[in-house]
Design an enzyme around this catalytic site. Sequence first.
Site, PDB file in Angstrom:
ATOM      1  NE  ARG A 285      -3.830  -2.253   2.233  1.00 39.24           N
ATOM      2  CZ  ARG A 285      -4.734  -2.570   3.143  1.00 39.24           C
ATOM      3  NH1 ARG A 285      -4.901  -1.779   4.190  1.00 39.24           N
ATOM      4  NH2 ARG A 285      -5.476  -3.655   3.026  1.00 39.24           N
ATOM      5  NE  ARG A 300      -1.214   4.812   9.050  1.00 41.90           N
ATOM      6  CZ  ARG A 300      -2.525   4.585   9.116  1.00 41.90           C
ATOM      7  NH1 ARG A 300      -3.165   4.191   8.044  1.00 41.90           N
ATOM      8  NH2 ARG A 300      -3.189   4.780  10.241  1.00 41.90           N
ATOM      9  CB  SER A 375     -11.353  -4.175   8.546  1.00 40.31           C
ATOM     10  OG  SER A 375     -12.504  -3.439   8.221  1.00 40.31           O
TER      11      SER A 375
END
Length: 449
Positions: A285, A300, A375
């Site tokens: 990402r 992250r 999630s």
Amino acid sequence: MHDIKAIRDNPQAFDAALARRGLAPAAGELIALDESRRAAIAELQRSQERRNAASKEIGAAMGRKDGAAADALKAEVAGLKAAMAALEAAEREAAAALETRLAGIPNLPFDDVPDGKDETDNVEVRRHGSPPQFPEGFEPREHFELGEALGLMDFDAAAKLSGARFVVLKGGLARLSRALEQFMLDLHTAEHGYTEIEPPVLVRDAAMYGTAQLPKFEEDQFWTLAGDSLLDVAAGAADPLAAIKANRFGLIPTAEVPMTNLVRESIVEEKTLPLRFTAGTLCFRAEAGAAGKDTRGMIRQHQFRKVELVSITTPEQARDEHERMTACAEEVLKRLGLHFRTMALCAGDMGFASRKTYDLEVWLPGQGRFREISSCSVCGDFQARRMNARCKAADAKATRFVHTLNGSGVAVGRALIAVMENYQQPDGSIAVPDVLRPYMGGRERIEAA
């Protein structure tokens, strides 16, 4: 992707659902685009019918030797042919404009999704366990402090290799990361009924579009070309950017992309549903919108590992499957002995493709707060429409779109962080959770290199 027919049938409900996401009304604009497309189609059909009729009339005129009438009809047919070409172009343009606009609108929340604008409005559904108890006077450290002190987590070396938001794990921490992924995959395949998949991590634009990473989140992805350079691909192309996109591959942000697309452009027998897939893969990402967030440590990263869960269901199965998938992800954290809570995301905080999402947030003692580790989302037929993925019952004549679900089962890097912080010892070592010791060769503790 939304169903324009459903929008036409109930534009007020569509706009009301968008408002819950904090978005302006769009039904009127979409219906107008669709009307332009339908008008072009209707005019094209009329022109086609007239051209067919005129062609027959030409034969009749020639049969009665009426040359003037035949010539006039031939001229009319030629004019209709030119007009039809323009109408076909107008229909394609209107259809493309409608699809582009629809592709940029997020999915609609279920009625039971909490109202709200951002993460502060999310609702706790349940909580498991309690924070670890450390000796009096002991201040728990964050994972990067622990990892660097052990000599097993090297951000400086990673920066020399790749830049910011990368890490090099060594020795016991590298093995702990591998152990976590193997444990999760074994749990999901042996006890939860998922089929393990080893998918490609490079995919074409169509796969990214199918799960809604495109077009809205293009800047959040990493892209690569095989063989030819960007300049070679673009050289001489009428549209260089289009040429590049036609030849590129996307590095997957999650295994949701290839696994969900396993059913793209296909019709699945309903008796085989639900299909349940799991994969442990590298994920990539760009974190384009994360400037300044979590710049220290592994929270992250541009590159990380994750165990993903994907389900393909009938419409009737989807809601129950969402609860089941969430429970599967929760079980990972329970077996690891971690304190966590399950949150129902509010309408304004859900992902683009989701109709309802549960986030699992694990307690990190070093930070003194909960952080997302999984999630789990149910997407309805939103992705299936983009992929043209359908199902059919044995006794049914018509097909219908499947429903898709995806969830982290769970993020390996964040699980590593959670284990490190929750199992840290006063001497700086990390105790290995019981469930992971078989994957660690019986090792009970990770100590300095």
